[in-house]
Design an enzyme around this catalytic site. Sequence first.
Site, PDB file in Angstrom:
ATOM      1  N   HIS A  62       0.816  -1.212   0.000  1.00 15.48           N
ATOM      2  CA  HIS A  62       0.000   0.000   0.000  1.00 15.48           C
ATOM      3  C   HIS A  62       0.852   1.264   0.000  1.00 15.48           C
ATOM      4  CE1 HIS A  62      -3.162  -2.885   1.632  1.00 15.48           C
ATOM      5  NE2 HIS A  62      -3.536  -2.543   0.417  1.00 15.48           N
ATOM      6  N   ASP A  86      -9.922  -4.152   0.348  1.00 14.26           N
ATOM      7  CA  ASP A  86      -9.422  -4.228   1.728  1.00 14.26           C
ATOM      8  C   ASP A  86      -9.288  -2.854   2.363  1.00 14.26           C
ATOM      9  OD1 ASP A  86      -6.353  -3.345   1.478  1.00 14.26           O
ATOM     10  OD2 ASP A  86      -6.851  -4.595  -0.239  1.00 14.26           O
ATOM     11  N   ASP A 155      -5.707  -1.408  -8.319  1.00 11.07           N
ATOM     12  CA  ASP A 155      -5.309  -2.299  -7.224  1.00 11.07           C
ATOM     13  C   ASP A 155      -6.123  -3.581  -7.362  1.00 11.07           C
ATOM     14  OD1 ASP A 155      -4.556  -3.500  -4.897  1.00 11.07           O
ATOM     15  OD2 ASP A 155      -5.322  -1.939  -3.562  1.00 11.07           O
ATOM     16  N   SER A 156      -5.851  -4.294  -8.436  1.00 14.33           N
ATOM     17  CA  SER A 156      -6.709  -5.412  -8.827  1.00 14.33           C
ATOM     18  C   SER A 156      -6.130  -6.747  -8.383  1.00 14.33           C
ATOM     19  CB  SER A 156      -6.877  -5.425 -10.344  1.00 14.33           C
ATOM     20  OG  SER A 156      -5.622  -5.623 -10.960  1.00 14.33           O
ATOM     21  N   THR A 157      -6.956  -7.779  -8.542  1.00 13.58           N
ATOM     22  CA  THR A 157      -6.476  -9.142  -8.348  1.00 13.58           C
ATOM     23  C   THR A 157      -5.681  -9.558  -9.578  1.00 13.58           C
ATOM     24  OG1 THR A 157      -8.580  -9.959  -9.217  1.00 13.58           O
ATOM     25  CG2 THR A 157      -8.381  -9.783  -6.829  1.00 13.58           C
ATOM     26  N   PRO A 162     -12.388 -12.583 -11.713  1.00 13.66           N
ATOM     27  CA  PRO A 162     -13.089 -11.301 -11.706  1.00 13.66           C
ATOM     28  C   PRO A 162     -12.245 -10.126 -12.187  1.00 13.66           C
ATOM     29  CG  PRO A 162     -13.523 -12.492  -9.677  1.00 13.66           C
ATOM     30  CD  PRO A 162     -12.448 -13.252 -10.411  1.00 13.66           C
TER      31      PRO A 162
END
Length: 284
Positions: A62, A86, A155-157, A162
């Site tokens: 972060h 999160d 800030d993706s997976t 998805p």
Amino acid sequence: MELWYTEQHTENVRFSIKVEKEIHTEKTEFQRIDVLEAKEFGRFFTLDGLMMVTEKDEFIYHDMIVHVPMATNPNIKNVLVIGAGDGGTIRELTRYSTVEKIDMVEIDKRVVDICREYFPLTSCKLDDKRVNVFYEDGLKFIRDKEDEYDLIIVDSTDPFGPGEGLFTKEFYGNCYKALREDGILVNQHESPYYDNDAAAMKEAHEKITKFFPIIRVYQAHIPTYPSGHWLFGFASKKYHPIKDFDAEAWNKLGIKTKYYNTDLHVGCFALPTYVRDMLNGLTD
């Protein structure tokens, strides 16, 4: 009986953490969410079995995804964050009094709900008055945006499931359009170490280079992500992350961080030779 969380990094490599207890598990419309407690890394959660956040090392990710662009352009006011359920990225952004609006887009509301309940360390600023949360697909959200944001953080997976649409040429083109004339795009860029991760990183990077005049890649060590060697992409219409970086100005803000600092800001863009060769001149 011992309980271990194990993530398959490659066909031949697994990463494991000894788990003290299972706290929560559920299958949402989009993915499986597990919340676990470990002695070494504290509380952590996974999506479809893949590590997302741990209490022990979340500050690294972060810090680096937020403070690098924010220090490059101190006049950022309007920010779009895609993913980040999160809340850790939001937490770091709200530390800047100059930021006026933060739009956060998360496809799965249950991720946010669960993090609010079990991860106050990261979700503590989701109720900041500057934050607007939208529960929808980031790819669709950004299509009708134009000249609106100073900074977009993706800030993706990982680039499947998805989050798959957030690694497409269409998406990066829409990000460019949604940014103002001096806008910056930062995204998590995967790991360059294992072959499959490296291929995904290179493919995403090549797509971004089609749109932005200034392209750089920077790195951080994140122990619980595959190989521990993690990259971030920096794409900008105007500002260069080193040439336009004013370390003295950022230090005067008095923001206390655990990982990021102005020396590291410059150093993190110095990539290992194997990564530079992999990118093969695909940076400015």
